[in-house]
Design an enzyme around this catalytic site. Sequence first.
Site, PDB file in Angstrom:
ATOM      1  N   LYS A  55       0.832  -1.249  -0.019  1.00 23.57           N
ATOM      2  CA  LYS A  55      -0.042   0.058  -0.017  1.00 23.57           C
ATOM      3  C   LYS A  55       0.961   1.127  -0.028  1.00 23.57           C
ATOM      4  O   LYS A  55       0.575   2.174  -0.732  1.00 23.57           O
ATOM      5  CB  LYS A  55      -0.960   0.100   0.979  1.00 23.57           C
ATOM      6  CG  LYS A  55      -2.048  -1.038   1.192  1.00 23.57           C
ATOM      7  CD  LYS A  55      -2.820  -1.041   2.466  1.00 23.57           C
ATOM      8  CE  LYS A  55      -3.897  -2.270   2.455  1.00 23.57           C
ATOM      9  NZ  LYS A  55      -4.213  -2.561   3.705  1.00 23.57           N
ATOM     10  N   GLN A  99      -4.602  -1.307   9.838  1.00 24.23           N
ATOM     11  CA  GLN A  99      -4.716  -2.667   8.937  1.00 24.23           C
ATOM     12  C   GLN A  99      -5.362  -3.713  10.161  1.00 24.23           C
ATOM     13  O   GLN A  99      -5.249  -3.727  11.176  1.00 24.23           O
ATOM     14  CB  GLN A  99      -3.263  -3.078   8.842  1.00 24.23           C
ATOM     15  CG  GLN A  99      -3.311  -4.479   8.233  1.00 24.23           C
ATOM     16  CD  GLN A  99      -3.598  -4.519   6.832  1.00 24.23           C
ATOM     17  OE1 GLN A  99      -3.811  -3.465   6.137  1.00 24.23           O
ATOM     18  NE2 GLN A  99      -4.281  -5.416   6.334  1.00 24.23           N
ATOM     19  N   ASP A 122     -11.117   3.182   4.337  1.00 23.47           N
ATOM     20  CA  ASP A 122     -11.574   1.801   4.419  1.00 23.47           C
ATOM     21  C   ASP A 122     -13.121   1.591   4.096  1.00 23.47           C
ATOM     22  O   ASP A 122     -13.517   0.448   3.555  1.00 23.47           O
ATOM     23  CB  ASP A 122     -11.217   1.071   5.686  1.00 23.47           C
ATOM     24  CG  ASP A 122      -9.883   0.273   5.552  1.00 23.47           C
ATOM     25  OD1 ASP A 122      -9.448  -0.388   4.437  1.00 23.47           O
ATOM     26  OD2 ASP A 122      -9.287   0.135   6.619  1.00 23.47           O
TER      27      ASP A 122
END
Length: 285
Positions: A55, A99, A122
């Site tokens: 990422k 995460q 997200d």
Amino acid sequence: MVETRLIDGKAAAAALRARIAAAATEIKVRHGIVPGLAAVLVGDDPASDVYVRSKAKATREAGLASVEHRLPAATGEAELLRLVASLNADPAIDGILVQLPLPPQIEPQRVIEAIDPAKDVDGFHPQNVGRLWSGGTALVPCTPYGCLMLLRETLGGIAGAEAVVLGRSNIVGKPMAALLTAADATVTIAHSRTRDLPAECRRAEVLVAAVGRPEMVRGAWIAPGATVIDVGINRLPDGRLVGDVAYAEALAVAGAITPVPGGVGPMTIACLLENTLRAAEARRR
Ligand code: GUN
């Protein structure tokens, strides 16, 4: 035998990343701003480490700013919440990604709800989930967003299509169903407790498999000509990476299918960049 189209997620993601890089350049030139994404990793789960690294690399390559916060596995919830609060308040940060999974002492939902919804790239915050289902402007979870883009590119419209989503996770299955519903498909969510999974899947013109079980969907579960999106990335004991769909069997039946790797995976990261850019633009409007 049917001629099955391979859906090239790698190429689609490269094209999307190029569009994002061009937009980032324009924002920089016009407003002197470099949109910033903060990724937070707690602990040292190897798979999560690989995700966070790739990422960060893709973020920098698109001309966005990348900040990484790595915290030890024993980090307490209060400390993580303090970091999230500081990222919420930081004007240089447009997107925040914590995460998952988190270590057991941390309640993930509390962390998700602590993230500023405007920076929630997200799309997991209840405000974004609610807006996705009720038709407002939302930040949309990256993996289903990428799947929808691939479906649109493959099929054009999906209005009226029979779509079956296999899996009901908050990260993929449920938001995928919301996006397909918004795109006017007729949507079924099937899962581990569904009575007759093969029969449900066989009804699908669009089948999205997101269960995390290697090669669970057999060729006989797929309707001839169906478009199959395989979200699974599973490592077998022999080291091979396979999806949730038995690929060789599916090739003999499906109209189009995403390979693993090179299908959905690359789109997820590209959509994260897209969300970061959207968040940066929305916050400065
Ligand atoms: N872990 C697996 N997939 C995801 C994702 O899309 N976002 C976050 N934050 N963690 C994940």
